[in-house]
Design a protein around this motif. Structure first.
Motif, PDB file in Angstrom:
ATOM      1  N   GLU A 155     -11.811   0.865  -3.056  1.00 38.33           N
ATOM      2  CA  GLU A 155     -11.376   1.907  -2.129  1.00 38.33           C
ATOM      3  C   GLU A 155     -12.488   2.242  -1.136  1.00 38.33           C
ATOM      4  N   PRO A 163      -4.659  -2.478  -1.366  1.00 38.26           N
ATOM      5  CA  PRO A 163      -5.092  -1.093  -1.122  1.00 38.26           C
ATOM      6  C   PRO A 163      -6.167  -0.612  -2.084  1.00 38.26           C
ATOM      7  N   ASN A 191      -9.738   1.835   1.660  1.00 30.52           N
ATOM      8  CA  ASN A 191      -9.082   3.134   1.740  1.00 30.52           C
ATOM      9  C   ASN A 191      -9.021   3.565   3.207  1.00 30.52           C
ATOM     10  N   HIS A 224       0.784  -1.232   0.000  1.00 25.08           N
ATOM     11  CA  HIS A 224       0.000   0.000   0.000  1.00 25.08           C
ATOM     12  C   HIS A 224       0.819   1.287   0.000  1.00 25.08           C
ATOM     13  N   LYS A 258       0.224   4.162  -2.530  1.00 23.49           N
ATOM     14  CA  LYS A 258      -1.082   4.805  -2.437  1.00 23.49           C
ATOM     15  C   LYS A 258      -1.174   5.726  -1.219  1.00 23.49           C
ATOM     16  N   HIS A 259      -0.268   5.553  -0.266  1.00 29.92           N
ATOM     17  CA  HIS A 259      -0.322   6.359   0.951  1.00 29.92           C
ATOM     18  C   HIS A 259       0.621   7.560   0.909  1.00 29.92           C
ATOM     19  N   ALA A 288      -6.141  -3.652   3.679  1.00 32.85           N
ATOM     20  CA  ALA A 288      -5.721  -2.417   3.012  1.00 32.85           C
ATOM     21  C   ALA A 288      -4.222  -2.391   2.754  1.00 32.85           C
ATOM     22  N   TYR A 289      -3.437  -2.984   3.645  1.00 35.04           N
ATOM     23  CA  TYR A 289      -1.988  -3.012   3.448  1.00 35.04           C
ATOM     24  C   TYR A 289      -1.590  -3.851   2.232  1.00 35.04           C
TER      25      TYR A 289
END
Length: 309
Positions: free
Chosen positions: A186, A220, A224, A13, A16-17, A216-217
């Protein structure tokens, strides 16, 4: 600090973070003195992790409370049990329903070592019965104390012991649960909980929040962590200190848009990793514990240096 290579590849993820931070909005009613106190706490807790990661010797901080008591990391991905869980299940990612089944086993048992010792679950009932027997015979303490749920929570499932629930009940549902998660795009944790808990048939909201964070990790695109996030009771006092008027859910979403001055953010390929709503919920909970210790209250959870080797 740049994310260590061993963790950069463990989770999916990070890219995306690395989101652009939104500047402070003066229209939001928030207590800036409380925010500053939280900022200082969060910075020092993050620096404790950096000093350990850099190989420095204890003490890792001059703060007597952070030195003596045990606190979760600012980024949950850095917590030892989270790392152990994802390492243990890494080989299952190509079969997500089996990965999810064992992820639930890990998070509900709250002890990856027990899961490792008893073996992983699958969709073969005979093999799961063997895991069940090993789990029955496993020496105590076999479950982590932090998140053990009461037996009455699962009494109506027809699988009234933890061992039966893990090894015989969860395998019946894991495919259905993953099929639902596959439909997510998401999706926020709060919305995901509304869709997942009825399928699970048990109101283990805290534990399934933990599971959805882990989803999510690794996936992802499904969950969200910057959207509406489940707030546990431990975080509420801090959020009320920050704002007496704001809705806690809205406040948590807002916090995920601000940039903390001088905070030592993790970086992914040189770009800062934002503090999500999930991160902020954890910060709020840990800050409450910090304030309780400072006031001479709260259950002591002493930090014990892990054994090397």
């Amino acid at each position: 600090m740049e994310i260590p290579d061993r963790l950069k590849g463990l989770y999916k993820h990070w890219s995306k973070h690395t989101l652009a931070q939104v500047k402070y909005d003066e229209k939001v009613l928030i207590d800036l003195e409380v925010l500053e106190s939280i900022r200082q706490f969060a910075i020092e807790r993050m620096l404790v992790w950096e000093r350990k990661e850099s190989g420095k010797s204890a003490p890792f901080t001059k703060d007597p409370i952070l030195h003596k008591q045990r606190f979760c990391n600012i980024y949950r991905e850095l917590d030892r049990q989270t790392i152990e869980t994802h390492l243990l299940l890494e080989s299952l990612l190509s079969t997500p329903s089996v990965w999810l089944l064992n992820l639930m086993y890990c998070r509900l048992a709250c002890n990856p070592i027990t899961v490792k010792n008893t073996g992983l679950l699958n969709f073969n009932e005979n093999e799961n019965l063997k895991v069940y027997q090993r789990l029955i015979e496993h020496p105590r303490p076999k479950y982590g104390t932090a998140y053990v749920f009461p037996i009455n929570a699962i009494a109506k499932t027809g699988f009234p012991t933890r061992e039966e629930f893990f090894c015989l009940y969860l395998p019946k549902l894991a495919r259905k649960l993953w099929a639902e998660i596959e439909q997510f795009n998401e999706t926020s944790v709060n919305t995901a909980l509304e869709r997942i808990l009825p399928l699970l048939g048990v109101n283990l909201k805290f534990h399934m929040t933990e599971v959805l964070i882990d989803v999510a990790y690794q996936f992802p695109e499904k969950i969200n962590l910057h959207k509406d996030f489940h707030i546990g009771p431990g975080a509420i006092p801090t959020l009320k200190l920050l704002s007496h008027s704001a809705d806690p859910d809205a406040l948590l979403n807002y916090l995920a848009t601000i940039e903390l001055e001088d905070f030592p953010y993790l970086t992914y390929n040189g770009v800062g990793v934002a503090l999500s709503a999930e991160n902020w919920e954890g910060i709020a909970c840990e800050y409450r514990k910090y304030c309780n210790y400072k006031a001479g209250r709260g259950r002591s959870r002493l930090y014990i240096q892990p054994q090397q080797g």
